[in-house]
Design a protein around this motif. Sequence first.
Motif, PDB file in Angstrom:
ATOM      1  N   HIS A  21       1.360   3.021 -31.176  1.00  0.00           N
ATOM      2  CA  HIS A  21       2.767   3.377 -31.008  1.00  0.00           C
ATOM      3  C   HIS A  21       2.910   4.779 -30.419  1.00  0.00           C
ATOM      4  O   HIS A  21       2.219   5.702 -30.832  1.00  0.00           O
ATOM      5  N   ASP A  22       3.832   4.934 -29.478  1.00  0.00           N
ATOM      6  CA  ASP A  22       4.058   6.209 -28.802  1.00  0.00           C
ATOM      7  C   ASP A  22       5.257   6.931 -29.426  1.00  0.00           C
ATOM      8  O   ASP A  22       6.396   6.554 -29.198  1.00  0.00           O
ATOM      9  N   HIS A  23       4.988   7.958 -30.220  1.00  0.00           N
ATOM     10  CA  HIS A  23       6.060   8.697 -30.885  1.00  0.00           C
ATOM     11  C   HIS A  23       6.932   9.460 -29.891  1.00  0.00           C
ATOM     12  O   HIS A  23       8.075   9.782 -30.197  1.00  0.00           O
ATOM     13  N   ASP A  24       6.404   9.770 -28.722  1.00  0.00           N
ATOM     14  CA  ASP A  24       7.228  10.443 -27.715  1.00  0.00           C
ATOM     15  C   ASP A  24       8.431   9.587 -27.336  1.00  0.00           C
ATOM     16  O   ASP A  24       9.507  10.112 -27.074  1.00  0.00           O
ATOM     17  N   GLU A  25       8.262   8.258 -27.318  1.00  0.00           N
ATOM     18  CA  GLU A  25       9.383   7.365 -27.032  1.00  0.00           C
ATOM     19  C   GLU A  25      10.457   7.486 -28.109  1.00  0.00           C
ATOM     20  O   GLU A  25      11.649   7.440 -27.814  1.00  0.00           O
ATOM     21  N   ASP A  26      10.033   7.647 -29.361  1.00  0.00           N
ATOM     22  CA  ASP A  26      10.987   7.805 -30.469  1.00  0.00           C
ATOM     23  C   ASP A  26      11.789   9.094 -30.303  1.00  0.00           C
ATOM     24  O   ASP A  26      13.009   9.101 -30.452  1.00  0.00           O
ATOM     25  N   PHE A  27      11.084  10.173 -30.006  1.00  0.00           N
ATOM     26  CA  PHE A  27      11.763  11.448 -29.813  1.00  0.00           C
ATOM     27  C   PHE A  27      12.722  11.369 -28.634  1.00  0.00           C
ATOM     28  O   PHE A  27      13.837  11.881 -28.695  1.00  0.00           O
ATOM     29  N   GLU A  28      12.313  10.709 -27.565  1.00  0.00           N
ATOM     30  CA  GLU A  28      13.182  10.563 -26.390  1.00  0.00           C
ATOM     31  C   GLU A  28      14.425   9.743 -26.735  1.00  0.00           C
ATOM     32  O   GLU A  28      15.536  10.070 -26.297  1.00  0.00           O
ATOM     33  N   ALA A  29      14.268   8.700 -27.538  1.00  0.00           N
ATOM     34  CA  ALA A  29      15.426   7.893 -27.944  1.00  0.00           C
ATOM     35  C   ALA A  29      16.399   8.722 -28.775  1.00  0.00           C
ATOM     36  O   ALA A  29      17.623   8.621 -28.609  1.00  0.00           O
ATOM     37  N   LEU A  30      15.869   9.569 -29.664  1.00  0.00           N
ATOM     38  CA  LEU A  30      16.752  10.447 -30.441  1.00  0.00           C
ATOM     39  C   LEU A  30      17.436  11.456 -29.528  1.00  0.00           C
ATOM     40  O   LEU A  30      18.641  11.698 -29.660  1.00  0.00           O
ATOM     41  N   GLU A  31      16.694  12.021 -28.608  1.00  0.00           N
ATOM     42  CA  GLU A  31      17.281  12.989 -27.681  1.00  0.00           C
ATOM     43  C   GLU A  31      18.351  12.335 -26.814  1.00  0.00           C
ATOM     44  O   GLU A  31      19.386  12.960 -26.527  1.00  0.00           O
ATOM     45  N   ALA A  32      18.145  11.082 -26.423  1.00  0.00           N
ATOM     46  CA  ALA A  32      19.169  10.360 -25.653  1.00  0.00           C
ATOM     47  C   ALA A  32      20.432  10.199 -26.485  1.00  0.00           C
ATOM     48  O   ALA A  32      21.551  10.339 -25.974  1.00  0.00           O
ATOM     49  N   SER A  33      20.265   9.958 -27.766  1.00  0.00           N
ATOM     50  CA  SER A  33      21.430   9.859 -28.659  1.00  0.00           C
ATOM     51  C   SER A  33      22.115  11.216 -28.783  1.00  0.00           C
ATOM     52  O   SER A  33      23.342  11.294 -28.790  1.00  0.00           O
ATOM     53  N   PHE A  34      21.335  12.294 -28.867  1.00  0.00           N
ATOM     54  CA  PHE A  34      21.915  13.641 -28.931  1.00  0.00           C
ATOM     55  C   PHE A  34      22.744  13.937 -27.687  1.00  0.00           C
ATOM     56  O   PHE A  34      23.827  14.522 -27.768  1.00  0.00           O
ATOM     57  N   ARG A  35      22.222  13.539 -26.524  1.00  0.00           N
ATOM     58  CA  ARG A  35      22.911  13.838 -25.261  1.00  0.00           C
ATOM     59  C   ARG A  35      24.291  13.186 -25.170  1.00  0.00           C
ATOM     60  O   ARG A  35      25.135  13.636 -24.404  1.00  0.00           O
ATOM     61  N   ARG A  36      24.542  12.175 -25.957  1.00  0.00           N
ATOM     62  CA  ARG A  36      25.874  11.557 -25.969  1.00  0.00           C
ATOM     63  C   ARG A  36      26.912  12.507 -26.559  1.00  0.00           C
ATOM     64  O   ARG A  36      28.095  12.359 -26.319  1.00  0.00           O
ATOM     65  N   GLY A  37      26.435  13.450 -27.378  1.00  0.00           N
ATOM     66  CA  GLY A  37      27.335  14.440 -27.947  1.00  0.00           C
ATOM     67  C   GLY A  37      28.259  13.902 -29.019  1.00  0.00           C
ATOM     68  O   GLY A  37      29.215  14.566 -29.414  1.00  0.00           O
ATOM     69  N   THR A  38      27.978  12.713 -29.506  1.00  0.00           N
ATOM     70  CA  THR A  38      28.816  12.058 -30.508  1.00  0.00           C
ATOM     71  C   THR A  38      27.999  11.830 -31.769  1.00  0.00           C
ATOM     72  O   THR A  38      26.855  11.366 -31.688  1.00  0.00           O
ATOM     73  N   PRO A  39      28.563  12.107 -32.936  1.00  0.00           N
ATOM     74  CA  PRO A  39      27.832  11.859 -34.182  1.00  0.00           C
ATOM     75  C   PRO A  39      27.440  10.381 -34.324  1.00  0.00           C
ATOM     76  O   PRO A  39      28.146   9.492 -33.853  1.00  0.00           O
ATOM     77  N   PHE A  40      26.315  10.170 -34.990  1.00  0.00           N
ATOM     78  CA  PHE A  40      25.823   8.816 -35.198  1.00  0.00           C
ATOM     79  C   PHE A  40      25.121   8.696 -36.535  1.00  0.00           C
ATOM     80  O   PHE A  40      24.893   9.688 -37.225  1.00  0.00           O
ATOM     81  N   VAL A  41      24.805   7.461 -36.901  1.00  0.00           N
ATOM     82  CA  VAL A  41      24.139   7.148 -38.160  1.00  0.00           C
ATOM     83  C   VAL A  41      22.855   6.404 -37.825  1.00  0.00           C
ATOM     84  O   VAL A  41      22.843   5.537 -36.952  1.00  0.00           O
TER      85      VAL A  41
END
Length: 134
Positions: A21-41
Amino acid sequence: MPLDNTNFPLVWMSYDEEPDHDHDEDFEALEASFRRGTPFVILTDNAPAEDHEHSPEEKKRTALWMKKHKAELRSLVLAMIVIEPNLPKRMAFKPFGVAFAKFWGYPMKLASSREEALEIAGKLLSEHAGSATT
């Protein structure tokens, strides 16, 4: 911990990892969520096993990533909701929740079912939306 943010602001996390498993993909997915600028769960229906361990390299990489994204973790992630139908297992998570919140910067909530988890997520998101408009 593969992430699925196709139902944003509900971001589903899985702890079913392949050995390569590539953890960099996980971090990128979280960063993509951050870039939306909207709170999430973040929601998960398969919490890590008690013997779930990370290598020293993974721990260091995670700590450095968290330091870099501390503000986003605290301001955009409203909670992680762990779905655990088994009451004794759910109760065992409660003490861990305090350490989890200190470490990640957002709370861990527990739910007995997917329906309850979605209710909790909806409440958190609507409360945040309400506080953002006042």
